[in-house]
Design a protein around this motif. Structure first.
Motif, PDB file in Angstrom:
ATOM      1  N   LEU A   1       0.828  -1.206   0.000  1.00  0.00           N
ATOM      2  CA  LEU A   1       0.000   0.000   0.000  1.00  0.00           C
ATOM      3  C   LEU A   1       0.864   1.259   0.000  1.00  0.00           C
ATOM      4  CD1 LEU A   1      -2.903  -1.085   2.373  1.00  0.00           C
ATOM      5  CD2 LEU A   1      -2.861  -1.034  -0.140  1.00  0.00           C
ATOM      6  N   GLN A   2       2.012   1.197   0.663  1.00  0.00           N
ATOM      7  CA  GLN A   2       2.959   2.313   0.652  1.00  0.00           C
ATOM      8  C   GLN A   2       3.481   2.549  -0.773  1.00  0.00           C
ATOM      9  OE1 GLN A   2       6.291   1.604   3.244  1.00  0.00           O
ATOM     10  NE2 GLN A   2       7.042   3.696   3.072  1.00  0.00           N
ATOM     11  N   PHE A   3       3.735   1.469  -1.515  1.00  0.00           N
ATOM     12  CA  PHE A   3       4.188   1.581  -2.898  1.00  0.00           C
ATOM     13  C   PHE A   3       3.161   2.330  -3.744  1.00  0.00           C
ATOM     14  CE2 PHE A   3       3.941  -0.086  -7.228  1.00  0.00           C
ATOM     15  CZ  PHE A   3       5.173   0.308  -7.711  1.00  0.00           C
ATOM     16  N   TYR A   4       1.893   1.915  -3.685  1.00  0.00           N
ATOM     17  CA  TYR A   4       0.858   2.560  -4.491  1.00  0.00           C
ATOM     18  C   TYR A   4       0.605   3.995  -4.039  1.00  0.00           C
ATOM     19  CZ  TYR A   4       0.225  -1.928  -6.644  1.00  0.00           C
ATOM     20  OH  TYR A   4       0.456  -3.101  -7.335  1.00  0.00           O
ATOM     21  N   ARG A   5       0.708   4.252  -2.739  1.00  0.00           N
ATOM     22  CA  ARG A   5       0.552   5.621  -2.230  1.00  0.00           C
ATOM     23  C   ARG A   5       1.669   6.512  -2.767  1.00  0.00           C
ATOM     24  NH1 ARG A   5       1.125   4.748   2.904  1.00  0.00           N
ATOM     25  NH2 ARG A   5      -0.786   3.551   2.929  1.00  0.00           N
ATOM     26  N   ALA A   6       2.907   6.002  -2.780  1.00  0.00           N
ATOM     27  CA  ALA A   6       4.034   6.782  -3.313  1.00  0.00           C
ATOM     28  C   ALA A   6       3.809   7.075  -4.797  1.00  0.00           C
ATOM     29  CB  ALA A   6       5.349   6.034  -3.101  1.00  0.00           C
ATOM     30  N   PHE A   7       3.315   6.095  -5.528  1.00  0.00           N
ATOM     31  CA  PHE A   7       3.022   6.301  -6.957  1.00  0.00           C
ATOM     32  C   PHE A   7       1.968   7.397  -7.111  1.00  0.00           C
ATOM     33  CE2 PHE A   7       0.900   5.449 -10.956  1.00  0.00           C
ATOM     34  CZ  PHE A   7       1.961   5.243 -11.825  1.00  0.00           C
ATOM     35  N   ASP A   8       0.885   7.315  -6.321  1.00  0.00           N
ATOM     36  CA  ASP A   8      -0.180   8.315  -6.398  1.00  0.00           C
ATOM     37  C   ASP A   8       0.325   9.708  -6.024  1.00  0.00           C
ATOM     38  OD1 ASP A   8      -1.936   6.310  -7.124  1.00  0.00           O
ATOM     39  OD2 ASP A   8      -2.938   6.214  -5.175  1.00  0.00           O
ATOM     40  N   ASP A   9       1.219   9.777  -5.048  1.00  0.00           N
ATOM     41  CA  ASP A   9       1.763  11.055  -4.591  1.00  0.00           C
ATOM     42  C   ASP A   9       2.885  11.562  -5.497  1.00  0.00           C
ATOM     43  OD1 ASP A   9      -0.019  10.977  -2.502  1.00  0.00           O
ATOM     44  OD2 ASP A   9       1.444  10.260  -1.028  1.00  0.00           O
TER      45      ASP A   9
ATOM     46  N   GLY B   1      -3.602  11.033 -10.363  1.00  0.00           N
ATOM     47  CA  GLY B   1      -3.905   9.605 -10.252  1.00  0.00           C
ATOM     48  C   GLY B   1      -4.094   9.145  -8.819  1.00  0.00           C
ATOM     49  N   HIS B   2      -5.022   8.212  -8.656  1.00  0.00           N
ATOM     50  CA  HIS B   2      -5.303   7.678  -7.324  1.00  0.00           C
ATOM     51  C   HIS B   2      -5.767   6.222  -7.435  1.00  0.00           C
ATOM     52  CE1 HIS B   2      -6.582   7.520  -3.168  1.00  0.00           C
ATOM     53  NE2 HIS B   2      -7.761   7.084  -3.568  1.00  0.00           N
ATOM     54  N   HIS B   3      -5.117   5.358  -6.671  1.00  0.00           N
ATOM     55  CA  HIS B   3      -5.553   3.962  -6.562  1.00  0.00           C
ATOM     56  C   HIS B   3      -6.573   3.864  -5.428  1.00  0.00           C
ATOM     57  CE1 HIS B   3      -1.697   3.287  -8.643  1.00  0.00           C
ATOM     58  NE2 HIS B   3      -2.234   2.157  -9.061  1.00  0.00           N
ATOM     59  N   GLN B   4      -7.703   3.263  -5.708  1.00  0.00           N
ATOM     60  CA  GLN B   4      -8.712   2.991  -4.689  1.00  0.00           C
ATOM     61  C   GLN B   4      -8.948   1.482  -4.695  1.00  0.00           C
ATOM     62  OE1 GLN B   4     -10.389   5.070  -2.479  1.00  0.00           O
ATOM     63  NE2 GLN B   4     -11.073   3.137  -1.625  1.00  0.00           N
ATOM     64  N   PHE B   5      -8.576   0.828  -3.599  1.00  0.00           N
ATOM     65  CA  PHE B   5      -8.688  -0.621  -3.545  1.00  0.00           C
ATOM     66  C   PHE B   5      -9.937  -1.034  -2.779  1.00  0.00           C
ATOM     67  CE2 PHE B   5      -3.977  -0.101  -3.915  1.00  0.00           C
ATOM     68  CZ  PHE B   5      -3.891  -0.561  -5.215  1.00  0.00           C
TER      69      PHE B   5
ATOM     70  N   ASP C   1       3.624 -14.742   0.951  1.00  0.00           N
ATOM     71  CA  ASP C   1       4.488 -13.643   0.513  1.00  0.00           C
ATOM     72  C   ASP C   1       3.849 -12.781  -0.580  1.00  0.00           C
ATOM     73  OD1 ASP C   1       4.587 -15.483  -1.550  1.00  0.00           O
ATOM     74  OD2 ASP C   1       6.770 -15.478  -1.738  1.00  0.00           O
ATOM     75  N   LYS C   2       2.535 -12.959  -0.812  1.00  0.00           N
ATOM     76  CA  LYS C   2       1.845 -12.205  -1.868  1.00  0.00           C
ATOM     77  C   LYS C   2       0.739 -11.320  -1.293  1.00  0.00           C
ATOM     78  CE  LYS C   2       2.702 -15.561  -5.514  1.00  0.00           C
ATOM     79  NZ  LYS C   2       3.333 -16.640  -4.745  1.00  0.00           N
ATOM     80  N   VAL C   3       0.570 -10.157  -1.938  1.00  0.00           N
ATOM     81  CA  VAL C   3      -0.524  -9.242  -1.604  1.00  0.00           C
ATOM     82  C   VAL C   3      -1.291  -8.975  -2.893  1.00  0.00           C
ATOM     83  CG1 VAL C   3      -1.158  -6.964  -0.718  1.00  0.00           C
ATOM     84  CG2 VAL C   3       0.792  -8.190   0.286  1.00  0.00           C
ATOM     85  N   ILE C   4      -2.602  -9.216  -2.846  1.00  0.00           N
ATOM     86  CA  ILE C   4      -3.478  -9.031  -3.994  1.00  0.00           C
ATOM     87  C   ILE C   4      -4.305  -7.776  -3.747  1.00  0.00           C
ATOM     88  CG2 ILE C   4      -5.352 -10.043  -5.360  1.00  0.00           C
ATOM     89  CD1 ILE C   4      -4.292 -12.776  -3.934  1.00  0.00           C
ATOM     90  N   THR C   5      -4.302  -6.871  -4.722  1.00  0.00           N
ATOM     91  CA  THR C   5      -5.098  -5.653  -4.619  1.00  0.00           C
ATOM     92  C   THR C   5      -6.031  -5.584  -5.822  1.00  0.00           C
ATOM     93  OG1 THR C   5      -3.261  -4.439  -5.636  1.00  0.00           O
ATOM     94  CG2 THR C   5      -3.470  -4.292  -3.247  1.00  0.00           C
ATOM     95  N   GLN C   6      -7.285  -5.213  -5.551  1.00  0.00           N
ATOM     96  CA  GLN C   6      -8.292  -5.100  -6.611  1.00  0.00           C
ATOM     97  C   GLN C   6      -9.059  -3.821  -6.380  1.00  0.00           C
ATOM     98  OE1 GLN C   6     -11.958  -5.670  -5.875  1.00  0.00           O
ATOM     99  NE2 GLN C   6     -12.210  -4.754  -7.882  1.00  0.00           N
ATOM    100  N   GLY C   7      -9.225  -3.039  -7.456  1.00  0.00           N
ATOM    101  CA  GLY C   7      -9.978  -1.801  -7.323  1.00  0.00           C
ATOM    102  C   GLY C   7      -9.960  -0.994  -8.598  1.00  0.00           C
ATOM    103  N   HIS C   8      -9.759   0.327  -8.448  1.00  0.00           N
ATOM    104  CA  HIS C   8      -9.799   1.245  -9.579  1.00  0.00           C
ATOM    105  C   HIS C   8      -8.667   2.260  -9.486  1.00  0.00           C
ATOM    106  CE1 HIS C   8     -13.951  -0.220  -9.518  1.00  0.00           C
ATOM    107  NE2 HIS C   8     -13.904  -0.023 -10.820  1.00  0.00           N
ATOM    108  N   PHE C   9      -8.228   2.706 -10.630  1.00  0.00           N
ATOM    109  CA  PHE C   9      -7.289   3.812 -10.727  1.00  0.00           C
ATOM    110  C   PHE C   9      -8.026   4.935 -11.441  1.00  0.00           C
ATOM    111  CE2 PHE C   9      -4.080   6.191 -13.168  1.00  0.00           C
ATOM    112  CZ  PHE C   9      -3.256   6.604 -12.121  1.00  0.00           C
ATOM    113  N   THR C  10      -8.090   6.114 -10.820  1.00  0.00           N
ATOM    114  CA  THR C  10      -8.749   7.262 -11.430  1.00  0.00           C
ATOM    115  C   THR C  10      -7.718   8.353 -11.669  1.00  0.00           C
ATOM    116  OG1 THR C  10      -9.339   8.123  -9.251  1.00  0.00           O
ATOM    117  CG2 THR C  10     -10.999   6.797 -10.373  1.00  0.00           C
ATOM    118  N   ALA C  11      -7.928   9.131 -12.724  1.00  0.00           N
ATOM    119  CA  ALA C  11      -7.017  10.219 -13.060  1.00  0.00           C
ATOM    120  C   ALA C  11      -7.671  11.074 -14.139  1.00  0.00           C
ATOM    121  CB  ALA C  11      -5.679   9.665 -13.554  1.00  0.00           C
ATOM    122  N   SER C  12      -6.918  12.048 -14.627  1.00  0.00           N
ATOM    123  CA  SER C  12      -7.362  12.912 -15.711  1.00  0.00           C
ATOM    124  C   SER C  12      -6.330  12.838 -16.834  1.00  0.00           C
ATOM    125  CB  SER C  12      -7.489  14.348 -15.202  1.00  0.00           C
ATOM    126  OG  SER C  12      -7.861  15.216 -16.242  1.00  0.00           O
TER     127      SER C  12
END
Length: 157
Positions: A11-19, A63-67, A75-86
């Motif tokens: 989640l920190q990885f995706y937050r850094a990407f969004d930020d 851009g924002h990931h919403q899971f 050792d795996k993390v599965i994330t499912q949701g949406h990515f929104t942006a303009s």
């Protein structure tokens, strides 16, 4: 590491990407990181994955990931949701449209020693292209069937 720690790292990885903190996101990937992305013929190494991320940065702003689901197993993390942006920059040859996008996504990230070592990513590319106004035309092999179907609809007995 335990599943809670692995989840926090992903989640920190995706937050850094969004930020838009790409260097911070890259610190969470191992040197021998490999990404398997739907539609890509070959896996991407760390640098190629970074370039892929940069292409998204320049094309899609805010851009924002919403899971909706985050599942950790071993050792795996599965994330499912949406990515929104303009859509504010060129993307795969398409000039900016200014349109908002919402892309359905699903990822699997495998961790090792507190870093992401492998990634599998799936996004609704067809839906994205449709949101940007791109249309897909049928190939020549489908034309006879389409003409036959159209003829049957127009000239019903």
């Amino acid at each position: 590491m335990n599943t809670d720690a692995n989840t926090a790292i992903v989640l920190q990885f995706y937050r850094a990407f969004d930020d838009r903190q790409l260097e911070r996101a890259m610190e969470l990937l191992t040197a021998d990181f490999v990404a398997h992305l739907a539609g890509m013929p070959n896996p991407l190494n760390r640098e190629a994955f970074k370039q892929f991320g940069l292409s998204f940065y320049t094309a899609f702003r805010g851009g924002h990931h919403q899971f909706e689901q985050v599942i950790a197993v071993g050792d795996k993390v599965i994330t499912q949701g949406h990515f929104t942006a303009s859509h504010q920059g060129a993307f795969q040859g398409l000039p900016p449209t200014g349109k908002p996008i919402q892309l359905a996504i699903m990822h699997i990230d495998r961790l090792q020693n507190g870093q992401i070592v492998e990634h599998w990513g799936q996004g609704d590319t067809l839906g994205l292209m449709q949101q940007l106004g791109m249309i897909f035309l049928p190939g020549p092999a489908l034309l006879p069937a389409l003409i036959k179907s159209l003829r049957a609809r127009l000239f019903k007995p």
